[in-house]
Design a protein around this motif. Sequence first.
Motif, PDB file in Angstrom:
ATOM      1  N   ARG A  13       0.846  -1.207   0.000  1.00 48.68           N
ATOM      2  CA  ARG A  13       0.000   0.000   0.000  1.00 48.68           C
ATOM      3  C   ARG A  13       0.876   1.250   0.000  1.00 48.68           C
ATOM      4  O   ARG A  13       0.661   2.181  -0.772  1.00 48.68           O
ATOM      5  N   MET A  49      -4.194   5.898  -4.444  1.00 46.77           N
ATOM      6  CA  MET A  49      -5.268   5.146  -3.792  1.00 46.77           C
ATOM      7  C   MET A  49      -4.861   4.749  -2.379  1.00 46.77           C
ATOM      8  O   MET A  49      -5.644   4.818  -1.428  1.00 46.77           O
ATOM      9  N   ASP A  52      -4.804   7.928   0.053  1.00 48.46           N
ATOM     10  CA  ASP A  52      -6.023   8.709   0.241  1.00 48.46           C
ATOM     11  C   ASP A  52      -6.663   8.381   1.595  1.00 48.46           C
ATOM     12  O   ASP A  52      -7.058   7.234   1.831  1.00 48.46           O
ATOM     13  N   ALA A  54      -9.488   8.920   2.577  1.00 46.01           N
ATOM     14  CA  ALA A  54     -10.856   8.407   2.413  1.00 46.01           C
ATOM     15  C   ALA A  54     -10.838   6.878   2.276  1.00 46.01           C
ATOM     16  O   ALA A  54     -11.807   6.202   2.618  1.00 46.01           O
ATOM     17  N   ASN A  55      -9.720   6.358   1.777  1.00 48.74           N
ATOM     18  CA  ASN A  55      -9.580   4.900   1.652  1.00 48.74           C
ATOM     19  C   ASN A  55      -8.935   4.285   2.894  1.00 48.74           C
ATOM     20  O   ASN A  55      -9.353   3.228   3.357  1.00 48.74           O
ATOM     21  N   PHE A  56      -7.889   4.967   3.384  1.00 46.09           N
ATOM     22  CA  PHE A  56      -7.120   4.444   4.515  1.00 46.09           C
ATOM     23  C   PHE A  56      -6.913   5.553   5.551  1.00 46.09           C
ATOM     24  O   PHE A  56      -6.069   6.442   5.343  1.00 46.09           O
ATOM     25  N   GLN A  74     -14.070  -2.688   8.172  1.00 42.85           N
ATOM     26  CA  GLN A  74     -14.035  -2.425   6.740  1.00 42.85           C
ATOM     27  C   GLN A  74     -12.901  -3.210   6.094  1.00 42.85           C
ATOM     28  O   GLN A  74     -11.790  -3.229   6.587  1.00 42.85           O
ATOM     29  N   TYR A  76     -10.399  -3.580   2.916  1.00 44.93           N
ATOM     30  CA  TYR A  76      -9.910  -2.608   1.950  1.00 44.93           C
ATOM     31  C   TYR A  76      -9.609  -3.176   0.567  1.00 44.93           C
ATOM     32  O   TYR A  76      -9.022  -2.489  -0.251  1.00 44.93           O
ATOM     33  N   LYS A  79      -9.389  -1.076  -2.589  1.00 44.63           N
ATOM     34  CA  LYS A  79      -8.826   0.256  -2.401  1.00 44.63           C
ATOM     35  C   LYS A  79      -7.309   0.262  -2.572  1.00 44.63           C
ATOM     36  O   LYS A  79      -6.677   1.303  -2.518  1.00 44.63           O
ATOM     37  N   SER A  80      -6.758  -0.900  -2.748  1.00 42.11           N
ATOM     38  CA  SER A  80      -5.338  -1.020  -3.015  1.00 42.11           C
ATOM     39  C   SER A  80      -5.179  -2.186  -3.992  1.00 42.11           C
ATOM     40  O   SER A  80      -5.617  -3.295  -3.697  1.00 42.11           O
TER      41      SER A  80
END
Length: 96
Positions: A13, A49, A52, A54-56, A74, A76, A79-80
Amino acid sequence: MPYLKAVLRETMRVYPTAAQLSRILDKDVIIRGYRIPAKTVIGANVWLMGQDPANFPDPLEFRPERWIREENEQFYGFKSLPFGYGPRMCIGKTAS
Ligand code: HEM
């Protein structure tokens, strides 16, 4: 071993091997209301990504626990995408 896998995912990530995935569209597509014509080169910035918030949440923190499902509400997954996605995704991913 689950924690080791989480460390690897968190590493990818923060430092994705391929920072961007690229595709050339073979037909017109609409993404979030934007019509993108065929033959356009599009890129998904994998590094962005992963950075961000908002993702992480707290993206600058190295926190492998993010990836352990039982400890996180959640998941992920999308998102990655360190190995890409779809028919041209990395053939090395199956070993992960
Ligand atoms: C941590 C290890 C690796 C990472 C992060 C990685 C990442 C990637 C990424 C991001 C792509 C582009 C995917 C896309 O556009 O959707 C790719 C493609 C590819 N990777 Fe890897 N890779 C890794 C290891 C490997 C290994 C071990 C092999 C071979 C044994 C391999 C072989 C390939 C090949 C052949 C492609 C092209 C696939 C295609 O275009 O159809 N990769 N890799």
